[in-house]
Design a protein around this motif. Sequence first.
Motif, PDB file in Angstrom:
ATOM      1  N   PHE A 176      70.168  30.642  71.045  1.00  0.00           N
ATOM      2  CA  PHE A 176      70.142  30.158  69.831  1.00  0.00           C
ATOM      3  C   PHE A 176      69.491  28.728  69.864  1.00  0.00           C
ATOM      4  O   PHE A 176      69.775  27.966  70.850  1.00  0.00           O
ATOM      5  CB  PHE A 176      71.288  30.133  69.054  1.00  0.00           C
ATOM      6  N   ASP A 177      68.787  28.522  68.809  1.00  0.00           N
ATOM      7  CA  ASP A 177      68.018  27.202  68.744  1.00  0.00           C
ATOM      8  C   ASP A 177      68.926  25.811  69.014  1.00  0.00           C
ATOM      9  O   ASP A 177      68.757  24.936  69.781  1.00  0.00           O
ATOM     10  CB  ASP A 177      67.547  26.823  67.609  1.00  0.00           C
ATOM     11  N   GLU A 178      70.395  26.076  68.216  1.00  0.00           N
ATOM     12  CA  GLU A 178      71.431  24.876  68.616  1.00  0.00           C
ATOM     13  C   GLU A 178      71.791  24.716  69.821  1.00  0.00           C
ATOM     14  O   GLU A 178      72.312  23.701  70.255  1.00  0.00           O
ATOM     15  CB  GLU A 178      72.589  25.136  67.553  1.00  0.00           C
ATOM     16  N   GLU A 179      71.640  25.991  70.463  1.00  0.00           N
ATOM     17  CA  GLU A 179      72.421  25.835  71.959  1.00  0.00           C
ATOM     18  C   GLU A 179      71.510  25.102  72.953  1.00  0.00           C
ATOM     19  O   GLU A 179      72.182  24.435  73.794  1.00  0.00           O
ATOM     20  CB  GLU A 179      72.579  27.222  72.388  1.00  0.00           C
ATOM     21  N   ILE A 180      70.107  25.017  72.721  1.00  0.00           N
ATOM     22  CA  ILE A 180      69.387  24.375  73.699  1.00  0.00           C
ATOM     23  C   ILE A 180      68.860  22.846  72.764  1.00  0.00           C
ATOM     24  O   ILE A 180      68.338  22.031  73.587  1.00  0.00           O
ATOM     25  CB  ILE A 180      68.211  24.825  73.938  1.00  0.00           C
ATOM     26  N   GLY A 181      69.284  22.868  71.687  1.00  0.00           N
ATOM     27  CA  GLY A 181      68.962  21.619  70.724  1.00  0.00           C
ATOM     28  C   GLY A 181      67.732  22.041  69.782  1.00  0.00           C
ATOM     29  O   GLY A 181      66.786  22.373  70.383  1.00  0.00           O
ATOM     30  N   VAL A 182      67.969  21.729  68.634  1.00  0.00           N
ATOM     31  CA  VAL A 182      66.774  22.340  67.634  1.00  0.00           C
ATOM     32  C   VAL A 182      65.616  21.284  68.084  1.00  0.00           C
ATOM     33  O   VAL A 182      64.389  21.896  67.996  1.00  0.00           O
ATOM     34  CB  VAL A 182      67.436  21.955  66.108  1.00  0.00           C
ATOM     35  N   GLU A 183      65.810  20.030  68.458  1.00  0.00           N
ATOM     36  CA  GLU A 183      64.700  19.156  68.662  1.00  0.00           C
ATOM     37  C   GLU A 183      63.878  19.865  69.966  1.00  0.00           C
ATOM     38  O   GLU A 183      62.635  19.900  69.830  1.00  0.00           O
ATOM     39  CB  GLU A 183      65.006  17.819  68.768  1.00  0.00           C
ATOM     40  N   GLU A 184      64.668  20.342  71.014  1.00  0.00           N
ATOM     41  CA  GLU A 184      64.144  20.903  72.142  1.00  0.00           C
ATOM     42  C   GLU A 184      63.455  22.207  71.728  1.00  0.00           C
ATOM     43  O   GLU A 184      62.155  22.247  72.344  1.00  0.00           O
ATOM     44  CB  GLU A 184      64.962  20.980  73.242  1.00  0.00           C
ATOM     45  N   ALA A 185      63.896  22.908  70.993  1.00  0.00           N
ATOM     46  CA  ALA A 185      63.206  24.034  70.544  1.00  0.00           C
ATOM     47  C   ALA A 185      61.991  23.764  69.741  1.00  0.00           C
ATOM     48  O   ALA A 185      61.069  24.595  70.110  1.00  0.00           O
ATOM     49  CB  ALA A 185      64.165  25.200  69.610  1.00  0.00           C
ATOM     50  N   ILE A 186      62.242  23.180  69.114  1.00  0.00           N
ATOM     51  CA  ILE A 186      60.726  22.493  68.212  1.00  0.00           C
ATOM     52  C   ILE A 186      59.685  22.232  69.125  1.00  0.00           C
ATOM     53  O   ILE A 186      58.601  22.676  69.089  1.00  0.00           O
ATOM     54  CB  ILE A 186      61.151  21.526  67.106  1.00  0.00           C
ATOM     55  N   ARG A 187      59.997  21.165  70.179  1.00  0.00           N
ATOM     56  CA  ARG A 187      59.228  20.743  71.193  1.00  0.00           C
ATOM     57  C   ARG A 187      58.531  21.866  71.788  1.00  0.00           C
ATOM     58  O   ARG A 187      57.442  21.791  71.841  1.00  0.00           O
ATOM     59  CB  ARG A 187      59.870  19.918  72.139  1.00  0.00           C
ATOM     60  N   ARG A 188      59.236  22.975  72.370  1.00  0.00           N
ATOM     61  CA  ARG A 188      58.643  24.073  72.877  1.00  0.00           C
ATOM     62  C   ARG A 188      57.830  24.946  72.142  1.00  0.00           C
ATOM     63  O   ARG A 188      57.191  25.345  72.543  1.00  0.00           O
ATOM     64  CB  ARG A 188      59.686  24.694  73.681  1.00  0.00           C
ATOM     65  N   ALA A 189      58.590  24.870  70.780  1.00  0.00           N
ATOM     66  CA  ALA A 189      57.556  25.935  69.946  1.00  0.00           C
ATOM     67  C   ALA A 189      56.316  25.155  69.717  1.00  0.00           C
ATOM     68  O   ALA A 189      55.217  25.944  69.500  1.00  0.00           O
ATOM     69  CB  ALA A 189      58.256  26.030  68.598  1.00  0.00           C
ATOM     70  N   LYS A 190      56.173  23.851  69.718  1.00  0.00           N
ATOM     71  CA  LYS A 190      54.915  23.225  69.411  1.00  0.00           C
ATOM     72  C   LYS A 190      54.115  23.572  70.686  1.00  0.00           C
ATOM     73  O   LYS A 190      52.703  23.949  70.185  1.00  0.00           O
ATOM     74  CB  LYS A 190      55.107  21.664  69.232  1.00  0.00           C
TER      75      LYS A 190
END
Length: 393
Positions: A176-190
């Motif tokens: 889940f996004d919160e587990e890796i950190g939402v910012e990190e998830a967004i960075r990788r999604a970018k």
Amino acid sequence: MKPVEVAENIYWVGAIDWDERDFHNFEIDRGATYNAYLILDDKIALVDTVKHKFYGEMMERIKKLIDPSQIDYIIANHVETDHSGSLADIKRVAKDAVVVCTKRGMEGISKHFNTNGWDFNVVKSGDELKLGKKTLMFLEMTMLHWPDSMATYVKEDELLLSNDAFGQHIASEERFDEEIGVEEAIRRAKIYYANILMPFGNLIIKKLKEIESLQIPIRMIAPSHGVIWRNPERIINAYKEWAEFKTEDKVVIVYDTMWHSTEKLARALADGAASAGAKVRMFHIRKDPWAAIMTEILDAKAIAVGSPTMHNTVFPPVAGFLAYMKGLKPKNKIGMAFGSYGWGGGAVKEINRVFEELKFEVVEPLQVRFRPTGEELEAAFNAGARLGEMVKG
Ligand SMILES: Cc1cc2nc3c(=O)[nH]c(=O)nc-3n(C[C@H](O)[C@H](O)[C@H](O)COP(=O)(O)O)c2cc1C
Ligand SMILES: [Fe+2]
Ligand SMILES: [Fe+2]
């Protein structure tokens, strides 16, 4: 190899690809996941499969929940083999399972596998499939990112199984996004967006509006790669900004060099742009991952591409990068070509040709013969400063 509960009676049964680093030339520095989801109801549906190499891993997870021969439907959201790769194998076990996909999905699957005797249910946007308590609704995602792509929405759980859209490449135990950190998830999604979805910005804007107009509540988005979004508004808003090519005051300098003259120009340009207060990102075409370069280009206002001339044209690695960038169609950019040559030149002309094809605002190129002199480096600094001022203004 445990399945992970995503919502009531919906489980992640995908695979973790810890050591892949090259996803069709897209450098993935921390591997990937292929997400498949199993929905348990009166009828059992498997949404997507995994890369063929990971069939066994997916099956182990499925077997912890059910006997795989009980699967009634296999929802094939996308033909690409990172998701359909285990389809033929699972069809051998779940012999009577109906394959649910778009019309183009069926055509593509039939080109990848021997589908003699397979039962297909061809669906289009708005079609529904009742599993018991749960209802699946399908949404065509044409050209996001293949003609066959679709998403599956589980009405009762307000869960969008979006396939490649909203994905990220990262191998992790966290789901889940919160587990890796939402910012990190967004960075990788970018990174994922810049290298897979950048050409389709207009279609994405339209599709997001269409989803809004359907007024379907979305509580979670579960893509086919990476972590699941418990904060769907974060990634939807990010997609809106990326699709619109919202920019930062940033100059991206991308170059390659044989004997360091073009490199000297790149450094002077960078110093000049920074002196004007612009954010600067500098990349070497053979040393830096192209995926990282394109991620910075996504929201940059200006791009300077530098190449020495070799055999009257650009240095081959630069040609490769230009072909990659051209395919991803970045929009609304200022472009500046630069480079060193020995006699007739040719590299800068070729770079400008690509900028023009991309409809960039092309500024005066910077060329020097062999090694740049002190004066020429000063001119490069000034050209960088002008570029910096342009992105600041
Ligand atoms: C194999 C090779 C082919 C070259 N071909 C050309 C050419 O066709 N036209 C030209 O103007 N310069 C040509 N050059 C000269 C380079 O462009 C020149 O040395 C330049 O300063 C190299 O820049 P760099 O230091 O950034 O690599 C060639 C150099 C090499 C090594
Ligand atoms: Fe794909
Ligand atoms: Fe994919």
